[in-house]
Design a protein around this motif. Structure first.
Motif, PDB file in Angstrom:
ATOM      1  N   ARG A   1      73.934 -60.107 -22.347  1.00 57.04           N
ATOM      2  CA  ARG A   1      74.935 -60.828 -21.555  1.00 57.04           C
ATOM      3  C   ARG A   1      76.085 -61.322 -22.426  1.00 57.04           C
ATOM      4  O   ARG A   1      77.262 -61.180 -22.068  1.00 57.04           O
ATOM      5  CB  ARG A   1      74.297 -62.011 -20.837  1.00 57.04           C
ATOM      6  CG  ARG A   1      75.343 -62.879 -20.148  1.00 57.04           C
ATOM      7  CD  ARG A   1      74.713 -63.868 -19.249  1.00 57.04           C
ATOM      8  NE  ARG A   1      74.652 -63.202 -17.953  1.00 57.04           N
ATOM      9  CZ  ARG A   1      74.268 -63.782 -16.855  1.00 57.04           C
ATOM     10  NH1 ARG A   1      73.851 -65.023 -16.871  1.00 57.04           N
ATOM     11  NH2 ARG A   1      74.266 -63.132 -15.731  1.00 57.04           N
TER      12      ARG A   1
ATOM     13  N   ARG B   1      78.132 -58.315 -23.448  1.00 60.39           N
ATOM     14  CA  ARG B   1      78.811 -57.757 -22.270  1.00 60.39           C
ATOM     15  C   ARG B   1      80.044 -58.577 -21.929  1.00 60.39           C
ATOM     16  O   ARG B   1      81.134 -58.039 -21.690  1.00 60.39           O
ATOM     17  CB  ARG B   1      77.861 -57.724 -21.070  1.00 60.39           C
ATOM     18  CG  ARG B   1      78.556 -57.334 -19.766  1.00 60.39           C
ATOM     19  CD  ARG B   1      77.638 -57.321 -18.586  1.00 60.39           C
ATOM     20  NE  ARG B   1      77.010 -58.576 -18.243  1.00 60.39           N
ATOM     21  CZ  ARG B   1      77.611 -59.579 -17.581  1.00 60.39           C
ATOM     22  NH1 ARG B   1      78.876 -59.486 -17.245  1.00 60.39           N
ATOM     23  NH2 ARG B   1      76.934 -60.669 -17.270  1.00 60.39           N
TER      24      ARG B   1
ATOM     25  N   ARG C   1      82.785 -58.085 -24.404  1.00 61.22           N
ATOM     26  CA  ARG C   1      83.439 -56.796 -24.173  1.00 61.22           C
ATOM     27  C   ARG C   1      84.207 -56.762 -22.849  1.00 61.22           C
ATOM     28  O   ARG C   1      84.793 -55.753 -22.489  1.00 61.22           O
ATOM     29  CB  ARG C   1      82.415 -55.658 -24.184  1.00 61.22           C
ATOM     30  CG  ARG C   1      81.726 -55.450 -25.503  1.00 61.22           C
ATOM     31  CD  ARG C   1      82.656 -54.869 -26.513  1.00 61.22           C
ATOM     32  NE  ARG C   1      81.921 -54.453 -27.698  1.00 61.22           N
ATOM     33  CZ  ARG C   1      82.491 -54.307 -28.870  1.00 61.22           C
ATOM     34  NH1 ARG C   1      83.778 -54.531 -29.014  1.00 61.22           N
ATOM     35  NH2 ARG C   1      81.784 -53.923 -29.907  1.00 61.22           N
TER      36      ARG C   1
ATOM     37  N   LEU D   1      78.815 -52.475 -16.155  1.00 57.23           N
ATOM     38  CA  LEU D   1      77.920 -52.083 -17.240  1.00 57.23           C
ATOM     39  C   LEU D   1      76.681 -51.390 -16.694  1.00 57.23           C
ATOM     40  O   LEU D   1      76.256 -50.362 -17.221  1.00 57.23           O
ATOM     41  CB  LEU D   1      77.525 -53.295 -18.090  1.00 57.23           C
ATOM     42  CG  LEU D   1      76.583 -52.998 -19.259  1.00 57.23           C
ATOM     43  CD1 LEU D   1      77.179 -51.962 -20.212  1.00 57.23           C
ATOM     44  CD2 LEU D   1      76.241 -54.274 -20.002  1.00 57.23           C
TER      45      LEU D   1
ATOM     46  N   GLU E   1      69.125 -59.195 -18.921  1.00 56.57           N
ATOM     47  CA  GLU E   1      69.940 -60.263 -19.486  1.00 56.57           C
ATOM     48  C   GLU E   1      69.258 -61.632 -19.400  1.00 56.57           C
ATOM     49  O   GLU E   1      69.202 -62.360 -20.388  1.00 56.57           O
ATOM     50  CB  GLU E   1      71.286 -60.350 -18.755  1.00 56.57           C
ATOM     51  CG  GLU E   1      72.227 -59.228 -19.055  1.00 56.57           C
ATOM     52  CD  GLU E   1      73.580 -59.399 -18.393  1.00 56.57           C
ATOM     53  OE1 GLU E   1      74.509 -58.704 -18.819  1.00 56.57           O
ATOM     54  OE2 GLU E   1      73.715 -60.222 -17.471  1.00 56.57           O
TER      55      GLU E   1
ATOM     56  N   LEU F   1      72.757 -49.090 -23.748  1.00 61.79           N
ATOM     57  CA  LEU F   1      73.467 -50.373 -23.853  1.00 61.79           C
ATOM     58  C   LEU F   1      74.101 -50.521 -25.231  1.00 61.79           C
ATOM     59  O   LEU F   1      75.265 -50.932 -25.354  1.00 61.79           O
ATOM     60  CB  LEU F   1      72.503 -51.537 -23.594  1.00 61.79           C
ATOM     61  CG  LEU F   1      72.104 -51.770 -22.151  1.00 61.79           C
ATOM     62  CD1 LEU F   1      70.887 -52.686 -22.065  1.00 61.79           C
ATOM     63  CD2 LEU F   1      73.268 -52.356 -21.359  1.00 61.79           C
TER      64      LEU F   1
ATOM     65  N   LEU G   1      78.055 -50.869 -25.585  1.00 58.71           N
ATOM     66  CA  LEU G   1      78.545 -52.148 -26.090  1.00 58.71           C
ATOM     67  C   LEU G   1      78.978 -52.069 -27.555  1.00 58.71           C
ATOM     68  O   LEU G   1      79.570 -53.005 -28.088  1.00 58.71           O
ATOM     69  CB  LEU G   1      77.473 -53.228 -25.914  1.00 58.71           C
ATOM     70  CG  LEU G   1      77.112 -53.550 -24.466  1.00 58.71           C
ATOM     71  CD1 LEU G   1      75.900 -54.474 -24.412  1.00 58.71           C
ATOM     72  CD2 LEU G   1      78.297 -54.151 -23.724  1.00 58.71           C
TER      73      LEU G   1
END
Length: 140
Positions: free
Chosen positions: A79, A82, A85, A92, A107, A121, A125
């Motif tokens: 989280r 994310r 970003r 996502l 998350e 992921l 990310l």
């Protein structure tokens, strides 16, 4: 069935192709299979492995200080990164190929996802996978 295609040629027109690839049609599939010599596959595999190691060499120290602080406070890595970003949970999840509900569980609750999910992921990310797995490991 299949045919051999030249993938790239050296600048000199009369030299051999850089890579010969055989493409095979698969009934019922939109994508063809590409067949290459094992030696070429091994070289490509080593290139991919070396790039993965380079990415893994990036550490949390490369992250902005506010992101590092949130991670040190034990906030959920997926989280935190994310949000850093600037990605919504829905976007996502779509990029990874999971449901928003599954992403939320990863998350908020550190729910065990597959290593493939964490690898996706990590790639999306652009952080080392071990950074994302830190929360998961600490909850065992």
């Amino acid at each position: 069935m299949g045919h051999v295609a030249d993938l790239g040629r050296r600048p000199e027109a009369d030299t051999a192709p850089l890579l010969a690839v055989q493409f095979l049609e698969v009934p019922g599939k939109a994508e063809r299979l590409a067949v290459i010599p094992e030696s070429v596959y091994r070289v490509l595999e080593e290139i991919v492995r070396s790039r993965q190691l380079e990415r893994q060499a990036k550490s949390a120290a490369d992250l902005p200080s506010d992101v590092q602080r949130e991670l040190q406070l034990g906030m959920a890595p997926v989280r935190v990164i994310r949000k850093w970003r600037n990605l919504s949970g829905a976007k996502l999840a779509r990029m990874v190929g999971i449901t928003p509900s599954m992403l939320s569980q990863l998350e908020l609750h550190g729910k065990a996802g597959s290593i493939e999910t964490y690898a996706k992921l990590s790639n999306i990310l652009n952080v080392p996978i071990d950074l994302l797995l830190a929360q998961k490991d600490s909850q065992r």
